[in-house]
Scaffold this motif. Structure first.
Motif, PDB file in Angstrom:
ATOM      1  N   ARG A 181       0.895  -1.237   0.042  1.00  0.00           N
ATOM      2  CA  ARG A 181       0.106  -0.019   0.076  1.00  0.00           C
ATOM      3  C   ARG A 181       0.868   1.389   0.008  1.00  0.00           C
ATOM      4  NH1 ARG A 181      -2.685  -3.320   3.561  1.00  0.00           N
ATOM      5  NH2 ARG A 181      -1.747  -2.410   5.434  1.00  0.00           N
ATOM      6  N   LEU A 198       2.023   1.835  -3.349  1.00  0.00           N
ATOM      7  CA  LEU A 198       0.914   2.074  -4.210  1.00  0.00           C
ATOM      8  C   LEU A 198       0.791   3.925  -3.907  1.00  0.00           C
ATOM      9  CD1 LEU A 198      -1.250   1.505  -6.120  1.00  0.00           C
ATOM     10  CD2 LEU A 198      -2.645   1.234  -4.374  1.00  0.00           C
ATOM     11  N   THR A 250       1.136   6.687  -6.787  1.00  0.00           N
ATOM     12  CA  THR A 250       0.046   7.559  -6.927  1.00  0.00           C
ATOM     13  C   THR A 250       0.690   9.184  -7.050  1.00  0.00           C
ATOM     14  OG1 THR A 250      -1.359   6.164  -5.760  1.00  0.00           O
ATOM     15  CG2 THR A 250      -2.245   8.009  -6.298  1.00  0.00           C
ATOM     16  N   ALA A 251       1.434   9.270  -5.613  1.00  0.00           N
ATOM     17  CA  ALA A 251       1.690  10.740  -5.684  1.00  0.00           C
ATOM     18  C   ALA A 251       3.062  10.943  -6.721  1.00  0.00           C
ATOM     19  CB  ALA A 251       2.460  11.231  -4.355  1.00  0.00           C
ATOM     20  N   LEU A 271       1.067  11.695 -10.110  1.00  0.00           N
ATOM     21  CA  LEU A 271       0.168  13.148  -9.997  1.00  0.00           C
ATOM     22  C   LEU A 271       1.355  14.118 -10.221  1.00  0.00           C
ATOM     23  CD1 LEU A 271      -2.148  12.685  -7.292  1.00  0.00           C
ATOM     24  CD2 LEU A 271      -2.770  13.258  -9.537  1.00  0.00           C
ATOM     25  N   ALA A 272       2.723  13.909  -9.425  1.00  0.00           N
ATOM     26  CA  ALA A 272       3.595  15.158  -9.577  1.00  0.00           C
ATOM     27  C   ALA A 272       4.025  14.933 -10.888  1.00  0.00           C
ATOM     28  CB  ALA A 272       4.744  14.699  -8.527  1.00  0.00           C
ATOM     29  N   SER A 305       1.518  16.878 -13.036  1.00  0.00           N
ATOM     30  CA  SER A 305       1.564  18.331 -13.110  1.00  0.00           C
ATOM     31  C   SER A 305       2.732  18.868 -13.779  1.00  0.00           C
ATOM     32  CB  SER A 305       1.275  18.438 -11.580  1.00  0.00           C
ATOM     33  OG  SER A 305       2.596  19.112 -11.021  1.00  0.00           O
ATOM     34  N   LEU A 306       4.037  18.367 -13.494  1.00  0.00           N
ATOM     35  CA  LEU A 306       5.069  19.068 -14.112  1.00  0.00           C
ATOM     36  C   LEU A 306       4.988  18.792 -15.592  1.00  0.00           C
ATOM     37  CD1 LEU A 306       7.639  17.669 -11.754  1.00  0.00           C
ATOM     38  CD2 LEU A 306       6.871  19.856 -11.866  1.00  0.00           C
ATOM     39  N   ALA A 332      12.996  34.427 -23.471  1.00  0.00           N
ATOM     40  CA  ALA A 332      14.334  34.030 -23.925  1.00  0.00           C
ATOM     41  C   ALA A 332      14.678  32.726 -22.868  1.00  0.00           C
ATOM     42  CB  ALA A 332      15.219  35.099 -24.015  1.00  0.00           C
ATOM     43  N   THR A 333      14.322  32.863 -21.595  1.00  0.00           N
ATOM     44  CA  THR A 333      14.845  32.193 -20.607  1.00  0.00           C
ATOM     45  C   THR A 333      13.897  30.768 -20.902  1.00  0.00           C
ATOM     46  OG1 THR A 333      14.975  34.067 -19.293  1.00  0.00           O
ATOM     47  CG2 THR A 333      15.284  31.793 -18.243  1.00  0.00           C
ATOM     48  N   LEU A 368      -5.036   4.058   2.189  1.00  0.00           N
ATOM     49  CA  LEU A 368      -4.699   4.870   1.214  1.00  0.00           C
ATOM     50  C   LEU A 368      -5.316   6.090   0.865  1.00  0.00           C
ATOM     51  CD1 LEU A 368      -3.059   4.601  -1.570  1.00  0.00           C
ATOM     52  CD2 LEU A 368      -5.017   3.513  -2.600  1.00  0.00           C
ATOM     53  N   LEU A 376      -4.022   9.939  -0.647  1.00  0.00           N
ATOM     54  CA  LEU A 376      -4.550  10.485  -2.048  1.00  0.00           C
ATOM     55  C   LEU A 376      -5.173  12.014  -1.769  1.00  0.00           C
ATOM     56  CD1 LEU A 376      -6.403   7.439  -3.548  1.00  0.00           C
ATOM     57  CD2 LEU A 376      -4.762   8.742  -4.591  1.00  0.00           C
ATOM     58  N   ALA A 425      -2.036  14.237  -1.458  1.00  0.00           N
ATOM     59  CA  ALA A 425      -1.072  14.048  -2.720  1.00  0.00           C
ATOM     60  C   ALA A 425      -1.373  15.414  -3.668  1.00  0.00           C
ATOM     61  CB  ALA A 425      -1.614  12.997  -3.670  1.00  0.00           C
ATOM     62  N   VAL A 453       2.117  17.744  -3.953  1.00  0.00           N
ATOM     63  CA  VAL A 453       2.772  17.891  -5.355  1.00  0.00           C
ATOM     64  C   VAL A 453       2.686  19.570  -5.559  1.00  0.00           C
ATOM     65  CG1 VAL A 453       1.845  17.889  -7.822  1.00  0.00           C
ATOM     66  CG2 VAL A 453       1.823  15.823  -6.418  1.00  0.00           C
ATOM     67  N   ILE A 501      21.502  33.000 -18.855  1.00  0.00           N
ATOM     68  CA  ILE A 501      20.155  32.907 -18.626  1.00  0.00           C
ATOM     69  C   ILE A 501      19.317  32.066 -19.278  1.00  0.00           C
ATOM     70  CG2 ILE A 501      19.026  35.102 -19.747  1.00  0.00           C
ATOM     71  CD1 ILE A 501      18.035  33.822 -16.114  1.00  0.00           C
ATOM     72  N   ARG A 502      19.607  31.712 -20.608  1.00  0.00           N
ATOM     73  CA  ARG A 502      18.818  30.865 -21.556  1.00  0.00           C
ATOM     74  C   ARG A 502      19.252  29.487 -20.993  1.00  0.00           C
ATOM     75  NH1 ARG A 502      20.057  29.840 -27.004  1.00  0.00           N
ATOM     76  NH2 ARG A 502      18.315  28.633 -27.831  1.00  0.00           N
TER      77      ARG A 502
END
Lengths: 431, 324
Positions: A3, A6, A10-11, A14-15, A18-19, A86-87, B30, B34, B37, B41, B67-68
């Protein structure tokens, strides 16, 4: 799978999701059939610019099938937005840049360089006015942009105010300008209006006055040389228009939103040093025959080493980001914007000058104002130093002059020592 | 599915068969993960990662050249910290000056906002005609978008055309020569006025909420003991508001110390030296002079300072609470 595993999985998912969501945007800002274009603010407002540009962009779409999404970006945001693009490699395909920033932005490596082969794709190097092309990147490298609109500083003067005071000709020296300014100051009107709290504007004048007094802001090795006696004298001469000569309203020390142009248009100031102010004055209901345009004055007796420079080579360049997903389309667009037709239409509307040689003789640029600007650009303008630290120079020296104007406005003395001290401090902050 | 076999909510699990208990456990353990999370994140993405990246940047010579592809910038160790902490250098002296301005600004803005908020909340505690209208009016500055509100203040503070000078010079005749508000010494006063105007409604809101939680019996008892208004304020209201005030003052301190919006909209990118708050100073170093390395070093120093102050504050207030 336990568990705990798991939960961790899952985390992690999700991370990661999102990234990836952060990074999976439209990285090019344009696909084969669209381009994104950031235009600088040239007209009376952002909306006015959009209205002026849209018909040209539609013409480009008709010719090539490529749609251009334009966003007009105000000057106060433009440099930061360009830097962010530019960055991150996220942003528009084609942009406008102030030509003085060319070397600074070139140093980021984010802009497409216009070597001879690339220049050939947009009509060749010889199409462009040489002085304008020289202000498009570091001297030892291919330009990082090409000129789009050319500008220069000139002295705008109110004809009626001059006539009422019995002044028959615009001043050609600073001594004359001061004398005329004193005559015209009074009854709610001031001799000259300046944009004292605008660092860029201040830095431009620091450059021109510096040239006239024999000063350079960077030495031959590209190192800052802000506090030389020549630069101190030059900056003091400029700030003294308010501090000593008292021909500038102290309130101008807090002007940063083009209020000096409004003061001139409304008759609150009789003279103004500005780049192609005509379109702006017209939008504020000042008739073109109400004002005259003359070259920016020089010192009556130039000090040793002083140069006959009375304007920077001002202007707007057009550049392409390397991250574009449609380089050919972007270059086509640059070619279109620097084509004879677009150059005449847009520069005519903005009151600026074409950046290409082929249309210089067009009657659109035969007005008195444009003649003075063209003459200045051809004979007595010099580009700001094209070094990577240029934008930093504008900020630091421009801000130092803003502080000097604030001193002058609040009655604190502006002396050679106080000017030198501020310029030294600005120089020490360059790294 | 297991869900269909779950007992109704509220059924004591002890009464279920052992197999059923086991089948519930995994989902139960769990679930907290969840639920946590998204927060974890977001916390990582919004705070932790940028903070780590910022700290790494503060060890690099990060200018427009790199910087680039910033990870390739030269590593300079603690050089950037040496520059920003050396008060004999121009950068260090400017940072110290900006720090001092910010400390004075924060103390005055938070202090006066708190006094104003408390006073208004206490005065509006008892019901009277028009109380709701006044409450709504007081909260208006808090509800307005920052940019709109502050830009309006810049119009008011214009020397020649602003309303402030019109009232001071033309209507009241308090001064002969219209003063400057957006440049020079007065710029600090202007900044402070706008800041308090923006901040005090939040203090008012929190203290008003805190007042609702004070039982009337306490006041009744105090009144029976013969306590007047001031005594009730000192011995009932303020002590009972202590938990609210502890949080409120800390939050206001952190917000005000980091305030960027007010000076940026009021003065533009380059504030007068007298009103050059530290967040604007760091912004200028990073984004206008394109020296992201020293800008990051300044940010890290500021973060450490704020952490230190916050930790000290929490320790001190906890100890007091334990002592009490």
């Amino acid at each position: 799978m336990s568990r705990r595993h798991l939960a961790i999985l899952t985390a992690t998912v999700l991370a990661a999701a999102s990234l990836t969501a952060c990074g999976s945007g439209d990285s090019s800002g344009g696909s084969g059939k669209t381009l994104t274009y950031w235009a600088s603010n040239q007209g009376a407002s952002l909306e006015a610019d959009k209205a002026i540009l849209q018909p040209e962009l539609d013409r480009f779409t008709q010719q090539t099938g490529i749609t251009v999404n334009v966003e007009v970006v105000p000057w106060s945001d433009l440099l930061n937005r360009l830097l962010a693009a530019a960055t991150t490699g996220q942003g528009p395909d084609v942009v406008n840049i102030g030509n003085t920033w060319s070397a600074s932005l070139q140093a980021t490596g984010a802009l497409v360089e216009f070597d001879d082969a690339t220049l050939d794709k947009i009509g060749g190097k010889d199409r462009f006015v040489p002085a304008a092309l020289a202000a498009a990147g570091a001297a030892d490298k291919p330009p990082a942009a090409v000129p789009l609109y050319s500008l220069a500083y000139a002295l705008y003067y109110n004809k009626k105010a001059f006539a009422d005071a019995g002044v028959t000709a615009p001043p050609t020296t600073w001594e004359e300008l001061t004398e005329v300014g004193k005559k015209l100051t009074g009854d709610g009107r001031w001799g000259l209006a300046v944009e004292g709290a605008n660092p860029s504007e201040n830095a431009h004048h620091a450059f021109t006055f510096g040239q006239q007094y024999g000063g350079d802001w960077f030495d031959a090795a590209g190192k800052p040389s802000f506090d030389t006696p020549q630069n101190v004298a030059a900056v003091k001469r400029y700030v003294d228009l308010m501090a000593a000569d008292k021909i500038v309203n102290p309130s101008n020390a807090e002007y940063a939103q083009n209020q000096s142009v409004s003061d001139f248009a409304n008759g609150k100031a009789a003279m103004l040093l500005w780049q192609a102010a005509g379109a702006n004055l017209r939008s504020q209901n000042m008739a073109p025959d109400a004002y005259g345009v003359a070259p920016v004055p020089f010192p009556a007796t130039p000090p040793a080493g002083g140069k006959q420079v009375n304007s920077m080579v001002a202007g707007i360049n057009i550049a392409v980001f390397k991250h574009t997903g449609n380089l050919d389309g972007a270059l086509d667009f640059v070619k279109f914007m620097t084509s004879d037709t677009a150059q005449v239409t847009l520069n005519k509307t903005y009151g600026s000058l074409p950046a290409v040689n082929t249309v210089a003789a067009d009657p659109a640029f035969a007005a008195d104002e444009q003649k003075v600007l063209a003459q200045t650009l051809a004979t007595s303008a010099a580009p700001l130093p094209q070094v990577p630290e240029e934008s930093t120079f504008e900020t630091l020296v421009g801000t130092a002059i803003k502080e000097l104007f604030a001193d002058a406005a609040s009655g604190r003395p502006v002396t050679e020592d106080s000017v030198r001290e501020k310029l030294t401090r600005a120089q020490q902050q360059m790294r | 599915m297991a869900v269909t076999t779950s007992p109704p909510v509220g059924t004591p699990t002890e009464t279920g068969p052992p197999a059923r208990r086991r089948s519930r456990r995994p989902r139960r353990s769990l679930l907290p993960y969840l639920l946590l999370a998204p927060a974890i994140v977001l916390e990582l993405a919004i705070h932790v990662v940028p903070m780590l990246v910022g700290t790494w940047m503060s060890l690099l010579e990060l200018t427009q050249f790199h910087i680039r592809d910033w990870s390739g910038a030269p590593f300079v160790g603690l050089d950037n910290y040496r520059v920003v902490l050396d008060v004999d250098s121009a950068a260090g002296a400017e940072l110290l000056r900006s720090f001092r301005v910010t400390v004075v600004y924060t103390v005055l803005s938070v202090g006066l906002s708190w006094v104003l908020g408390t006073t208004a909340a206490v005065l509006l505690q008892r019901p009277f005609r028009g109380r709701a209208v006044l409450r709504a009016l007081f909260l208006t500055p808090y509800a307005l978008p920052v940019y709109t509100a502050v830009i309006t203040w810049t119009f008011l503070f214009q020397r020649d055309t602003g309303l402030v000078n019109h009232v001071l010079v033309d209507q009241l005749g308090l001064v002969d020569e219209p003063p400057f508000w957006l440049i020079g010494d007065n710029s600090f006063v202007a900044l402070l006025i706008v800041s308090i105007w923006r901040t005090w409604p939040f203090a008012f809101l929190c203290i008003m909420a805190g007042l609702q939680n004070i039982p009337d019996e306490l006041y009744e008892a105090a009144a029976m003991d013969g306590a007047g208004f001031w005594r009730r304020l000192r011995s009932v209201t303020l002590p009972m508001l202590r938990p609210v005030n502890l949080v409120l003052l800390l939050v206001l301190f952190l917000w005000t110390f980091n305030d960027f919006n007010t000076p940026y909209v009021l003065f533009g990118g380059s504030a007068p030296a007298e009103a050059d708050l530290i967040s604007l100073h760091i912004y200028r170093s990073s984004f206008q002079t394109w020296d992201f390395g020293t800008g990051s070093a300044m940010s890290v120093v500021l973060l450490l300072f704020l952490l230190l102050v916050t930790a000290g504050y929490l320790l001190l207030t906890n100890r007091r609470r334990n002592d009490a």
